[in-house]
Design an enzyme around this catalytic site. Structure first.
Site, PDB file in Angstrom:
ATOM      1  N   GLY A 105      -6.259   4.433   3.663  1.00  0.00           N
ATOM      2  CA  GLY A 105      -5.359   5.296   4.422  1.00  0.00           C
ATOM      3  C   GLY A 105      -4.741   4.638   5.637  1.00  0.00           C
ATOM      4  N   PHE A 106      -5.451   3.683   6.223  1.00  0.00           N
ATOM      5  CA  PHE A 106      -4.930   3.062   7.439  1.00  0.00           C
ATOM      6  C   PHE A 106      -5.236   1.567   7.446  1.00  0.00           C
ATOM      7  CE2 PHE A 106      -5.972   7.448   8.294  1.00  0.00           C
ATOM      8  CZ  PHE A 106      -4.819   7.929   8.885  1.00  0.00           C
ATOM      9  N   ASP A 123       0.837  -1.199   0.000  1.00  0.00           N
ATOM     10  CA  ASP A 123       0.000   0.000   0.000  1.00  0.00           C
ATOM     11  C   ASP A 123       0.874   1.254   0.000  1.00  0.00           C
ATOM     12  OD1 ASP A 123      -2.727  -0.963   0.064  1.00  0.00           O
ATOM     13  OD2 ASP A 123      -2.198  -1.838   2.007  1.00  0.00           O
ATOM     14  N   ASP A 174      -9.978  -5.228  -0.402  1.00  0.00           N
ATOM     15  CA  ASP A 174      -8.932  -4.694   0.473  1.00  0.00           C
ATOM     16  C   ASP A 174      -9.562  -3.909   1.622  1.00  0.00           C
ATOM     17  OD1 ASP A 174      -6.573  -3.679   1.502  1.00  0.00           O
ATOM     18  OD2 ASP A 174      -6.028  -2.518  -0.283  1.00  0.00           O
TER      19      ASP A 174
HETATM   20 ZN    ZN Z   1      -4.240  -1.969  -0.552  1.00  0.00          ZN
END
Ligand code: ZN
Length: 210
Positions: free
Chosen positions: A134-135, A27, A167
């Site tokens: 984002g997290f 990511d 995801d």
């Molecule tokens: Zn991802």
């Protein structure tokens, strides 16, 4: 790999190498498209030296097209851009493929799958975000399930072999429904890395739907 222990990154990569996992999911966050910054090219290149499996690189960055070549050099095998960050999505997909990578497109929770209708036959992967990006470690958003069903129907109608990946907030509990809806790939960072036995957790996730 966002949930890996970066002080023991070599050890965690080795764990994935020796597990039944198929891909490494990376990511990439820029602090602009998402309110967080993760890691960049030098870390990816370092990881690539130890990793023995496909690098599935998820770009959560603005103007991703500026960096396609660099990500290819760093070791990306699959490169996924966000629909929301791509004004010229079709051009980006072609550029990724021209560099010899598989091209993926990701959708945020608020983006309807219908926006992919005109590119579905051109892409190798659709990445459905089941949390706001984002997290790591967030709770699964249920609507993602219906989106997977809709994308699957779109892929079948196009006669394409595009893969569906999900995801965010994937667990052993929701994995069966995701696979039943048509998911081909599950990203399960927190579920795997917070498990007492990550290799065993990967094995259990791989058994879902078999
Ligand atoms: Zn991802």
């Amino acid at each position: 790999m966002l949930s890996a222990d970066f002080l023991n990154l070599g050890r965690d990569i080795e764990m994935v190498n020796n597990s039944e996992a198929d891909w490494f999911h990376l990511d990439i966050m820029d602090g602009r498209f998402v309110p967080n910054i993760s890691y960049g090219m030098s870390i990816i290149s370092q990881m690539k030296k130890a990793a023995k499996k496909t690098f599935d690189v998820h770009l959560m960055i603005v103007e991703p097209e500026k960096y396609f070549e660099e990500f290819k050099k760093a070791g990306a095998d699959i490169l996924t851009v966000h629909y929301e960050a791509s004004t010229h999505l079709h051009r980006s997909i072609q550029a990724i493929k021209a560099l010899g990578m598989k091209a993926g497109v990701s959708l945020n929770p608020h983006t309807p799958v219908s926006v992919l209708e005109d590119v579905i036959a051109d892409i190798d992967l659709v990445l459905i975000m089941s949390v706001n990006p984002g997290f790591g470690g967030q709770k699964f958003i249920q609507q993602a399930l219906q989106k997977i069903t809709k994308v699957k129907a779109m892929i079948n109608a196009a006669g394409s072999n595009t893969l569906i990946e999900v995801d965010g907030g994937v667990t052993l509990e929701n994995a069966p429904a995701l696979v039943a809806a048509g998911c081909d790939a599950l990203v399960a960072g927190n579920t795997v890395f917070s498990a007492p036995d990550p290799v065993e957790m990967i094995k259990k996730l791989k058994q879902v739907g078999k």
